[in-house]
Design an enzyme around this catalytic site. Structure first.
Site, PDB file in Angstrom:
ATOM      1  N   TYR B 111       0.333  -0.828   0.072  1.00 57.88           N
ATOM      2  CA  TYR B 111       0.093   0.247  -0.032  1.00 57.88           C
ATOM      3  C   TYR B 111       0.820   1.060   0.162  1.00 57.88           C
ATOM      4  O   TYR B 111       2.091   1.365   0.572  1.00 57.88           O
ATOM      5  CB  TYR B 111      -0.936   0.046   1.221  1.00 57.88           C
ATOM      6  CG  TYR B 111      -2.284  -0.408   1.141  1.00 57.88           C
ATOM      7  CD1 TYR B 111      -3.026  -0.821   0.480  1.00 57.88           C
ATOM      8  CD2 TYR B 111      -1.860  -2.000   1.922  1.00 57.88           C
ATOM      9  CE1 TYR B 111      -4.401  -1.648   0.586  1.00 57.88           C
ATOM     10  CE2 TYR B 111      -3.625  -2.728   1.907  1.00 57.88           C
ATOM     11  CZ  TYR B 111      -4.473  -1.932   1.282  1.00 57.88           C
ATOM     12  OH  TYR B 111      -5.313  -3.525   1.419  1.00 57.88           O
ATOM     13  N   TYR B 150      -1.151  -9.521   0.954  1.00 59.77           N
ATOM     14  CA  TYR B 150      -0.254  -9.317   1.119  1.00 59.77           C
ATOM     15  C   TYR B 150       0.029 -10.327   2.913  1.00 59.77           C
ATOM     16  O   TYR B 150      -1.505 -10.424   3.927  1.00 59.77           O
ATOM     17  CB  TYR B 150       0.054  -7.868   1.468  1.00 59.77           C
ATOM     18  CG  TYR B 150      -1.573  -7.420   1.806  1.00 59.77           C
ATOM     19  CD1 TYR B 150      -1.200  -7.097   3.519  1.00 59.77           C
ATOM     20  CD2 TYR B 150      -1.967  -7.268   1.194  1.00 59.77           C
ATOM     21  CE1 TYR B 150      -2.539  -6.532   3.975  1.00 59.77           C
ATOM     22  CE2 TYR B 150      -3.478  -6.919   1.430  1.00 59.77           C
ATOM     23  CZ  TYR B 150      -3.295  -6.080   3.179  1.00 59.77           C
ATOM     24  OH  TYR B 150      -4.542  -5.714   3.244  1.00 59.77           O
ATOM     25  N   ARG B 160      -3.977 -11.724   4.190  1.00 63.74           N
ATOM     26  CA  ARG B 160      -4.950 -10.854   3.069  1.00 63.74           C
ATOM     27  C   ARG B 160      -5.455 -11.674   1.964  1.00 63.74           C
ATOM     28  O   ARG B 160      -4.107 -11.842   0.946  1.00 63.74           O
ATOM     29  CB  ARG B 160      -5.201  -9.542   3.398  1.00 63.74           C
ATOM     30  CG  ARG B 160      -5.029  -8.653   4.805  1.00 63.74           C
ATOM     31  CD  ARG B 160      -6.370  -9.040   5.583  1.00 63.74           C
ATOM     32  NE  ARG B 160      -7.369  -9.792   5.213  1.00 63.74           N
ATOM     33  CZ  ARG B 160      -8.683  -8.468   4.473  1.00 63.74           C
ATOM     34  NH1 ARG B 160      -8.312  -7.156   5.030  1.00 63.74           N
ATOM     35  NH2 ARG B 160      -9.834  -8.539   4.252  1.00 63.74           N
ATOM     36  N   HIS B 163      -7.713  -7.898  -2.510  1.00 62.13           N
ATOM     37  CA  HIS B 163      -9.063  -7.198  -1.533  1.00 62.13           C
ATOM     38  C   HIS B 163      -8.740  -6.303  -2.460  1.00 62.13           C
ATOM     39  O   HIS B 163      -7.658  -5.412  -2.389  1.00 62.13           O
ATOM     40  CB  HIS B 163      -9.280  -7.943  -0.438  1.00 62.13           C
ATOM     41  CG  HIS B 163      -8.793  -6.956  -0.112  1.00 62.13           C
ATOM     42  ND1 HIS B 163      -7.529  -8.091   0.875  1.00 62.13           N
ATOM     43  CD2 HIS B 163      -8.363  -5.492   0.898  1.00 62.13           C
ATOM     44  CE1 HIS B 163      -6.675  -6.500   1.976  1.00 62.13           C
ATOM     45  NE2 HIS B 163      -7.150  -5.876   1.750  1.00 62.13           N
ATOM     46  N   HIS B 165     -10.882  -2.518  -1.127  1.00 65.47           N
ATOM     47  CA  HIS B 165     -11.469  -1.750  -0.239  1.00 65.47           C
ATOM     48  C   HIS B 165     -13.120  -0.588  -0.793  1.00 65.47           C
ATOM     49  O   HIS B 165     -12.199  -0.312  -1.586  1.00 65.47           O
ATOM     50  CB  HIS B 165     -10.796  -0.519   1.007  1.00 65.47           C
ATOM     51  CG  HIS B 165     -10.121  -1.932   1.695  1.00 65.47           C
ATOM     52  ND1 HIS B 165     -10.085  -2.311   2.554  1.00 65.47           N
ATOM     53  CD2 HIS B 165      -8.795  -2.250   1.799  1.00 65.47           C
ATOM     54  CE1 HIS B 165      -8.866  -2.680   3.478  1.00 65.47           C
ATOM     55  NE2 HIS B 165      -7.994  -2.675   2.581  1.00 65.47           N
TER      56      HIS B 165
END
Lengths: 204, 245
Positions: B111, B150, B160, B163, B165
């Site tokens: 991120y 990640y 995770r 995905h 958000h």
């Protein structure tokens, strides 16, 4: 067998996670260049009618830790108690958008909302609710956004007859929603997620 | 127009909180100190939940829904995909003109956030956020890079699933929703403590975007479909009349 009702189910919620700022407040995070400015920086513009107020506070977990990754949105009426969008009763003050997006400070965890004190809005049965700001709070660890409200301790008369505050059976818990006046036009309120002094959260 | 106004203004359907994840879900450790212990105070929606902010097309930039290009103007690295779908309410009606925002990691699962220290590198041409307004039928579309899985510090070896958000507005503040979508066939979905905060398999299935070859563009990008359903509104004939609508 009976007939099918044919409703869809609401999409299940998931936590906003620790990096919610990438999507919702990228400029404040330090990711400039995608959007000219973050949405919801202020719920009012210059010239908004009403009493200017500043509310500050923190979001605190069940172990007493201050959240640095919390974010909430606020939604409120103008000084006359009219909502700025979709309100069947009329047009709100054009200098009030009513909506703000507020992230806790990455270092201190303190949040700050500069706005005007809203007017009273009717409950569905016509009785007036006390002045309040609706809050929707998300963060890592919160699976479904928490609904709460900010009321004001110096609105004692209105608070005493507010149909929503009066719905809170444990009278002492109503105090968890009252912003304390710390100076003229300045209020303070912490959201406590769990345990002692836990904020009242709603299912509305 | 009159009809849509009355639809936009009715009381909200009650939330099915057995369908949503509970607040306290020990498999997801952070929830343990961030979940209220007291019961929620339940009552019907009021004007404060039935009204909500409105957004205009003027605030949306031309590349806001194109994450491949919107950071530097040079293309990001990774699997190019279209994410599309509709925002609907529980009556199955499209929700027009509402703001849909999304954010995600890059193709390597990293991120662009100062708190993310994962060793996978940033992509200099990928910012990781997008936004758009739904069309008259509630439809939306993004072009992006499929995010990578990640690791995260929950149990020792939690990862995770891939995905994105999502943050969605309805016409009322009480419809406000944040969620995540997953991708069809990802084996990490079943293992994820955050996914498994949801108790019902059918509810988890609502978050899994389907590969949509009909929307893929040959020699350009694949496509996934992800519909988002918001709380509906009651339209009791008598209640509407009482309010003069």
């Amino acid at each position: 067998m009976v007939q099918r009702l044919d409703y869809l189910k609401e999409t299940p919620s998931q936590t906003a996670g620790p990096y919610v700022h990438i999507g919702l407040t990228p400029n404040a995070l330090g990711n400039p260049g995608i959007y000219p400015e973050d949405l919801g920086r202020s719920p009012i513009r210059d010239g908004a009618k009403g009493e200017r107020i500043v509310i500050t506070g923190r979001v605190i977990d069940g172990a007493g830790m201050i959240l640095r990754d919390a974010l909430f949105e606020s939604w409120q009426a103008d000084a006359d108690g009219i909502y700025p969008a979709n309100d069947p009763r009329g047009q709100a003050d054009p200098a009030v958008t009513g909506w703000a997006r507020v992230a806790a400070d990455f270092d201190s965890g303190i949040w700050r909302l500069e706005t005007i004190k809203p007017g009273r809005v009717p409950f569905p049965d016509g009785r007036l609710m006390a002045p309040h700001i609706a809050i929707w709070l998300v963060a890592r660890g919160i699976n479904l956004g928490l609904q709460t409200r900010i009321y004001f301790e110096d609105e004692a008369e209105a608070n005493a007859v507010c149909p929503v505050l009066n719905r809170i059976e444990h009278v002492e818990r109503r105090l968890t929603l009252l912003a304390r006046k710390t100076a003229p036009g300045t209020y303070s309120l912490d959201f406590r997620l769990q345990g002692e002094g836990e904020t009242v959260f709603f299912d509305m | 127009m009159t009809l849509s106004n009355s639809v936009d203004r009715g009381p909200l359907f009650f939330r099915d909180r057995d369908w949503h994840p509970a607040a306290y879900t020990p498999g997801y450790k952070t929830s343990m100190t961030r979940a209220p212990q007291r019961a929620l105070v339940a009552l019907g929606s009021t004007l404060s939940e039935e009204t909500g902010p409105a957004f205009g097309q003027s605030m949306i930039g031309a590349l806001d829904n194109n994450l491949v290009m919107n950071f530097t103007g040079q293309p990001a690295v990774g699997e190019r995909i279209i994410m599309h779908g509709r925002v609907l309410d529980e009556q199955g009606r499209g929700v027009p003109n509402v703001l849909v925002e999304m954010w995600q990691a890059n193709a390597g699962g990293r991120y662009r956030h100062k708190k993310d220290g994962y060793l996978a590198p940033l992509d200099p041409n990928f910012g990781g956020c997008g936004r758009t307004l739904t069309g008259p039928d509630g439809s939306y579309e993004f072009l992006t890079i499929r995010p990578g899985a990640y690791p995260w510090p929950n149990h020792v070896n939690n990862w995770r699933p891939m995905h994105i958000h999502w943050s969605v507005f309805g016409s009322g503040f009480g419809q406000r929703l944040i969620t995540q979508n997953y991708f069809q066939g990802d084996p990490l979905i079943d293992l994820c403590p955050i996914v498994n905060t949801i108790g019902k398999k059918e509810a988890i299935d609502m978050l899994v975007a389907a590969l949509d070859m009909n929307r893929a563009i040959p020699m350009d990008c694949l496509a996934y479909k992800f519909d988002i359903v918001l709380r509906g509104r009651r339209q009791s004939f008598f209640e509407n009349r009482k309010e003069g609508m």
